[in-house]
Scaffold this motif. Structure first.
Motif, mmCIF file in Angstrom:
data_model
loop_
_atom_site.group_PDB
_atom_site.id
_atom_site.type_symbol
_atom_site.label_atom_id
_atom_site.label_comp_id
_atom_site.label_asym_id
_atom_site.label_seq_id
_atom_site.Cartn_x
_atom_site.Cartn_y
_atom_site.Cartn_z
ATOM 1 N N LYS A 43 1.002 -1.153 -0.175
ATOM 2 C CA LYS A 43 0.046 -0.200 0.601
ATOM 3 C C LYS A 43 0.829 1.293 -0.293
ATOM 4 C CE LYS A 43 -4.128 0.504 2.536
ATOM 5 N NZ LYS A 43 -4.709 -0.257 3.611
ATOM 6 N N ASP A 44 1.265 1.357 1.070
ATOM 7 C CA ASP A 44 2.681 2.397 1.148
ATOM 8 C C ASP A 44 3.404 2.285 -0.884
ATOM 9 O OD1 ASP A 44 2.549 2.484 3.742
ATOM 10 O OD2 ASP A 44 3.729 1.145 3.725
ATOM 11 N N ALA A 45 3.569 1.456 -1.456
ATOM 12 C CA ALA A 45 4.314 2.276 -2.858
ATOM 13 C C ALA A 45 3.744 1.967 -3.604
ATOM 14 C CB ALA A 45 5.360 -0.287 -2.928
ATOM 15 N N LEU A 46 2.081 2.018 -3.581
ATOM 16 C CA LEU A 46 1.020 2.233 -4.243
ATOM 17 C C LEU A 46 1.049 4.137 -4.003
ATOM 18 C CD1 LEU A 46 -1.162 -0.275 -4.114
ATOM 19 C CD2 LEU A 46 -0.995 0.413 -5.795
ATOM 20 N N ALA A 47 1.553 4.471 -2.832
ATOM 21 C CA ALA A 47 0.666 5.397 -2.672
ATOM 22 C C ALA A 47 2.123 6.646 -3.022
ATOM 23 C CB ALA A 47 0.939 5.651 -1.049
ATOM 24 N N ILE A 48 3.223 5.826 -3.290
ATOM 25 C CA ILE A 48 4.005 6.617 -2.677
ATOM 26 C C ILE A 48 4.466 6.571 -4.228
ATOM 27 C CG2 ILE A 48 7.218 6.473 -3.375
ATOM 28 C CD1 ILE A 48 7.754 5.576 -0.448
ATOM 29 N N THR A 49 4.451 5.748 -6.133
ATOM 30 C CA THR A 49 4.073 5.693 -6.966
ATOM 31 C C THR A 49 2.856 6.310 -7.537
ATOM 32 O OG1 THR A 49 3.287 3.591 -7.423
ATOM 33 C CG2 THR A 49 5.987 3.529 -7.366
ATOM 34 N N GLY A 50 1.560 6.705 -6.699
ATOM 35 C CA GLY A 50 0.932 7.059 -7.427
ATOM 36 C C GLY A 50 -0.056 5.843 -8.369
ATOM 37 N N LYS A 51 0.689 4.533 -7.794
ATOM 38 C CA LYS A 51 0.604 3.416 -9.021
ATOM 39 C C LYS A 51 -1.346 3.218 -8.719
ATOM 40 C CE LYS A 51 3.912 2.600 -11.501
ATOM 41 N NZ LYS A 51 3.369 3.500 -13.264
ATOM 42 N N GLY A 52 -1.503 3.653 -7.096
ATOM 43 C CA GLY A 52 -3.401 3.369 -6.669
ATOM 44 C C GLY A 52 -3.725 4.398 -6.505
ATOM 45 N N PRO A 53 -5.485 4.204 -5.815
ATOM 46 C CA PRO A 53 -5.356 5.605 -5.541
ATOM 47 C C PRO A 53 -5.688 5.679 -4.037
ATOM 48 C CG PRO A 53 -7.120 4.428 -6.034
ATOM 49 C CD PRO A 53 -6.496 3.693 -6.388
ATOM 50 N N VAL A 54 -4.279 5.116 -3.414
ATOM 51 C CA VAL A 54 -4.498 5.077 -1.387
ATOM 52 C C VAL A 54 -4.363 6.475 -0.581
ATOM 53 C CG1 VAL A 54 -3.162 4.883 0.311
ATOM 54 C CG2 VAL A 54 -3.361 3.154 -2.078
ATOM 55 N N VAL A 55 -3.361 7.981 -1.332
ATOM 56 C CA VAL A 55 -3.950 9.011 -0.735
ATOM 57 C C VAL A 55 -4.825 9.548 -1.545
ATOM 58 C CG1 VAL A 55 -2.717 11.227 -0.167
ATOM 59 C CG2 VAL A 55 -1.109 8.940 -0.753
ATOM 60 N N ARG A 56 -5.404 9.730 -0.338
ATOM 61 C CA ARG A 56 -7.001 10.293 0.304
ATOM 62 C C ARG A 56 -6.920 12.300 0.472
ATOM 63 N NH1 ARG A 56 -8.674 5.878 3.462
ATOM 64 N NH2 ARG A 56 -8.614 7.614 5.505
ATOM 65 N N ARG A 57 -5.834 12.301 0.605
ATOM 66 C CA ARG A 57 -5.547 13.728 0.610
ATOM 67 C C ARG A 57 -4.128 14.012 0.946
ATOM 68 N NH1 ARG A 57 -6.965 15.294 7.271
ATOM 69 N NH2 ARG A 57 -9.526 14.357 6.216
ATOM 70 N N PHE A 58 -3.795 15.608 0.655
ATOM 71 C CA PHE A 58 -2.407 15.986 -0.276
ATOM 72 C C PHE A 58 -2.216 17.313 0.728
ATOM 73 C CE2 PHE A 58 -3.617 13.643 -3.466
ATOM 74 C CZ PHE A 58 -3.008 12.381 -3.579
ATOM 75 N N PRO A 59 -1.547 17.975 1.159
ATOM 76 C CA PRO A 59 0.304 16.568 1.081
ATOM 77 C C PRO A 59 0.189 15.338 1.778
ATOM 78 C CG PRO A 59 1.247 18.895 1.823
ATOM 79 C CD PRO A 59 -0.415 18.668 1.663
ATOM 80 N N MET A 60 0.720 14.645 2.007
ATOM 81 C CA MET A 60 0.921 13.417 2.478
ATOM 82 C C MET A 60 2.152 12.989 3.024
ATOM 83 S SD MET A 60 -1.008 11.262 4.542
ATOM 84 C CE MET A 60 -2.344 11.888 3.934
ATOM 85 N N VAL A 61 2.417 12.004 4.497
ATOM 86 C CA VAL A 61 3.764 11.531 4.706
ATOM 87 C C VAL A 61 3.055 9.662 4.497
ATOM 88 C CG1 VAL A 61 4.760 11.002 6.194
ATOM 89 C CG2 VAL A 61 4.503 13.236 5.971
ATOM 90 N N PRO A 62 3.460 9.105 3.757
ATOM 91 C CA PRO A 62 3.379 7.409 3.245
ATOM 92 C C PRO A 62 3.663 6.142 4.912
ATOM 93 C CG PRO A 62 4.667 8.235 2.350
ATOM 94 C CD PRO A 62 4.276 9.176 2.745
ATOM 95 N N GLY A 63 3.130 5.496 5.102
ATOM 96 C CA GLY A 63 3.940 4.596 5.585
ATOM 97 C C GLY A 63 2.816 4.343 7.009
#
Length: 327
Positions: A43-63
């Motif tokens: 899920k973190d990899a999806l968020a960092i690469t943007g390959k999946g709609p994981v992040v729901r608000r920006f800016p975001m610190v993943p993890g």
């Protein structure tokens, strides 16, 4: 100031980079944690690469995982100096997460770090190991025992798969491991797998019912893989579904469930109640051989996590990635 991976999305596009942030930028929460280790999950990899709609608000610190020491607390539950860990709760998606040197969080999201584990060991386990244990516990709760027959683990080379094999083997189960990387069979056997299956047997559309081959299964793939896993489960068996690496769809029929009495148990690790989290981590402390962690996990620094995320999406990362946020 502290370092963090920050994901931004604006007119310039979607991007993730290592940056320095001020404590005043931290989100609301009762507990501020000085993070020691985090992890890199799918899920973190999806968020960092943007390959999946994981992040729901920006800016975001993943993890979605973190372990560290409480720096300050407005909650009676924790005091400065307490060792804590976190898995899930939407952290890294809607609330700043663990791929940073500091995090501010709700007290209810944290649990004490078991004394058995260091912060690094806890993150070598992370959401993957915690999810694997929840899956094993679901199999047990539905009556599966080592005497029931073999248990299939799909996505065996991934984090959840690796821990599922190690935990099941430690509990006395015969483990069948399905992988798309048969050249890494020795790794899976060292974890405790007794038999290796080629992923190709499961990834294409199959029959509503197949030969009864396993008494239970832990599946992190979804889609046709999960459908075929259910179709090959023995009468009265149980399948724990905990991932969607192949897809979110489930192109199956009711046949395994009404003709063989198969149980499909859904495993959510993100919003799991505190009591379940404490129970799962206690079982991990009781069952897991920490010596296996060196076999399952490897370490990268915070900046390396960005490139590693791309390789994880490509399927070229084995086991678990622990992130030392302070290097």
């Amino acid at each position: 100031m502290f370092k963090a991976i920050l994901i931004e999305k604006d007119d310039a596009g979607y991007r993730a980079g290592l940056t320095e942030l001020n404590d005043s930028q931290l989100p609301d929460g009762e507990v501020t944690v000085r993070v020691e280790y985090s992890t890199l999950n799918y899920k973190d990899a999806l968020a960092i690469t943007g390959k999946g709609p994981v992040v729901r608000r920006f800016p975001m610190v993943p993890g979605v995982d973190l372990a560290g020491t409480v720096e300050s607390s407005d909650s009676d539950r924790y005091q400065a100096g307490d060792r804590v860990l976190l898995n899930g709760w939407g952290v890294g998606e809607g609330h700043w997460g663990g791929l940073a040197q500091k995090a501010r969080l709700k007290a209810d999201w944290l649990i004490p770090l078991p004394e058995t584990f260091s912060a690094k060991q806890a993150m070598a386990i992370g959401t993957a190991g915690y999810t694997a244990m929840l899956s094993v516990m679901a199999l047990e709760q539905h009556g599966l025992t080592p005497a029931s027959g073999p248990v299939l683990v799909t996505g065996a080379n991934g984090g959840v798969g690796s821990f599922s094999i190690a935990l099941l083997a430690a509990l006395g189960y015969t483990v069948m491991a399905s992988t798309g990387r048969p050249e890494e069979a020795d790794y899976l056997k060292r974890l405790g797998a007794a038999e290796i299956l080629d992923r190709a047997e499961l990834v294409e559309k199959g029959k509503p019912l197949a030969k009864e081959r396993w008494a239970g299964a832990i599946d992190s793939a979804g889609s046709h893989t999960l459908a075929n896993v259910c179709a090959g489960t023995r009468y009265g068996g149980v399948v724990a579904a905990c991932g969607l690496a192949q897809g979110m769809d489930f192109p199956s029929t009711v046949a395994p469930f009404i003709l063989r009495g198969v149980t499909l148990a859904g495993i959510d690790s993100v919003m799991r109640p505190r009591e379940d989290r404490l129970a799962a981590w206690q079982r991990l402390a009781d069952v897991l051989d920490t010596g296996m962690l060196d076999e399952i996990a490897h370490e990268v620094g915070l900046e390396e996590a960005i490139d590693t995320a791309t390789r994880l999406i490509e399927g070229s990362v084995q086991g678990r990635t622990v992130v030392d946020v302070n290097r």
